[in-house]
Enzyme design. Structure first.
Site, PDB file in Angstrom:
ATOM      1  N   GLY A  75     -31.620 -44.965 -51.499  1.00 17.17           N
ATOM      2  CA  GLY A  75     -31.713 -46.332 -51.996  1.00 17.17           C
ATOM      3  C   GLY A  75     -33.131 -46.800 -52.251  1.00 17.17           C
ATOM      4  O   GLY A  75     -33.396 -47.488 -53.241  1.00 17.17           O
ATOM      5  N   ALA A 209     -26.337 -42.285 -50.119  1.00 16.68           N
ATOM      6  CA  ALA A 209     -25.147 -41.605 -49.586  1.00 16.68           C
ATOM      7  C   ALA A 209     -24.898 -41.876 -48.114  1.00 16.68           C
ATOM      8  O   ALA A 209     -23.741 -41.926 -47.673  1.00 16.68           O
ATOM      9  CB  ALA A 209     -25.267 -40.099 -49.819  1.00 16.68           C
ATOM     10  N   CYS A 334     -34.526 -50.764 -41.235  1.00  9.34           N
ATOM     11  CA  CYS A 334     -35.825 -50.386 -41.787  1.00  9.34           C
ATOM     12  C   CYS A 334     -36.948 -51.254 -41.255  1.00  9.34           C
ATOM     13  O   CYS A 334     -38.116 -50.940 -41.422  1.00  9.34           O
ATOM     14  CB  CYS A 334     -35.785 -50.455 -43.308  1.00  9.34           C
ATOM     15  SG  CYS A 334     -34.460 -49.480 -44.034  1.00  9.34           S
TER      16      CYS A 334
END
Length: 394
Positions: A75, A209, A334
């Site tokens: 991403g 994924a 993140c």
């Protein structure tokens, strides 16, 4: 943790375990069909066939053409490539020098937009969101204007921290009418929301994924044919000259398998997770005082329940839950380790001190009603313990 109880994983927005069928689909491409797909010998051709098959599977599921799929490392790369590639190309071709996005985007979008502003001279417009994290169409329309100076618009489909779903198809229709490309970060939407690119009217769409039970380190960028694009990774002529580098064939095979499985399961799994999520939200709001649900109540992705719990800090909550065998999150994985308050919560009007009590549960395939019952039994005790050791006025 009670050793007799299985761990309860409620952090699927951070990552998911790989499905057995996905791993099995990948294994031959590590040891048997290991060729470089750019090679002309038989072993390389076999890898190239797998690459073509994966591209076709993904394109069919999106309602796209195979040539519109660009394989990436995930991403973050997809978001970077879309923003930089489209913005730089449209500035070169037509002088468009403004990027429009929202303050609740993933950092892969926001930090890229800031970099384009600070180091490449683009203008940046951040659209306001309401208290639920939703962008108003009238604000998009006002910001875009006649579109002559707009390089692209980027708005995520579903938010990774609070689960809010944007009116993406309506934004897409508006952008298409004016002739401005629309990119969406669909990382949290894949496998949970419909991703037909023509119904959504998006020109670029990023997916990873590992958010839908596939391997880490692989994803794709849908790039609509005719969308101006300047490659940001240079080298060989891989991926139709749009993304240089030898393709990760095992990962791409796993990506396609995981996406196909997720799409096949999506209608019934989304409904099942919705029911579990509502059980969780209702129970927490009823059992614990001083709790605020963050994000939209109804326009919310099926598996995310997010809260602000007054009088506690997220770190203490997460440690207490972990000791009880429950894995949860406080927002974007993140940003873990950062002492700064969530930019998403700040954008929807949560004061920094309150934002320290952010808690996110994100459900997945293995979760069952008894898992939710255990959380509702355990979390109030943890909150009470934390509050009693460091009382704060509610």
């Amino acid at each position: 943790m009670n050793q007799s109880r299985k761990a309860i994983y409620l952090d699927h927005a951070a990552t998911t375990p790989m499905r057995t069928e996905v791993l099995e689909s990948m294994q031959p491409y590590f040891t048997e069909f290991y060729g470089n797909p750019s090679s002309i010998h038989a072993i390389g051709r076999r890898a190239n066939v797998a690459l073509d098959n994966a591209r076709r599977i993904i394109a069919d599921l999106l309602g796209a053409a195979s040539r519109e799929i660009v394989f990436t490392s995930g991403g973050t790369e997809g978001d970077n490539a879309a923003l930089r590639g489209i913005a730089l190309a449209r500035r070169h071709l037509m002088g468009a020098n403004r990027i429009i996005t929202t303050p609740i985007e993933h950092h892969a979008v926001l930090h890229t937009a800031y970099d384009l502003r600070d180091h490449f001279g683009f203008e940046l417009t951040l659209l306001p969101v309401n208290a639920e994290g939703i962008v108003a169409l009238r604000d998009v329309e006002a910001a875009v204007g006649n579109g002559s100076d707009v390089a692209l618009v980027s708005t995520m489909y579903a938010n990774n921290e609070i689960g809010t779903i944007q009116p993406l198809a309506e934004i897409g229709e508006l952008c298409h009418h004016i002739g401005v490309p629309l990119h969406t970060d669909a990382v949290q939407a894949a496998g949970k929301l419909p991703l037909n690119v023509n119904e959504l009217q998006v020109d670029a769409l990023s997916v990873s994924a590992h958010k839908f039970y596939g391997p880490k380190g692989v994803g794709f960028l849908y790039l609509r044919r005719g969308t101006p694009y300047q490659p940001v990774q240079t080298g060989g002529s891989h991926e139709g000259d749009r993304r240089a580098g030898t393709e990760n064939v095992p990962g791409i095979v796993g990506l396609a398998k995981a996406f196909a499985l997720a799409e096949a399961d999506r209608p019934q799994e989304a409904e099942r997770l919705h029911l579990l999520r509502e059980q969780l939200i209702g129970g927490i709001l009823e059992e614990i005082a001083g709790v605020t649900l963050t994000g939209a109540r109804t326009a919310r992705v099926s598996n995310i329940a997010s809260f602000i719990i007054a009088g506690v800090e997220a770190e203490g909550l997460l440690i207490g839950l972990d000791l009880a065998g429950i894995a949860a999150g406080s927002g974007s994985a993140c940003a873990s380790g950062s002492q700064r308050p969530s930019h998403v919560l700040e954008a929807i009007g949560i004061p920094p001190m309150e934002a320290q009590g952010a808690l996110r549960f994100s459900l997945g395939r293995a979760n069952q009603p008894e898992d939710i019952s255990y959380v509702l039994e355990t979390l109030p005790k943890i909150v009470t313990q934390i509050r009693s050791s460091a009382p704060v006025a509610l």
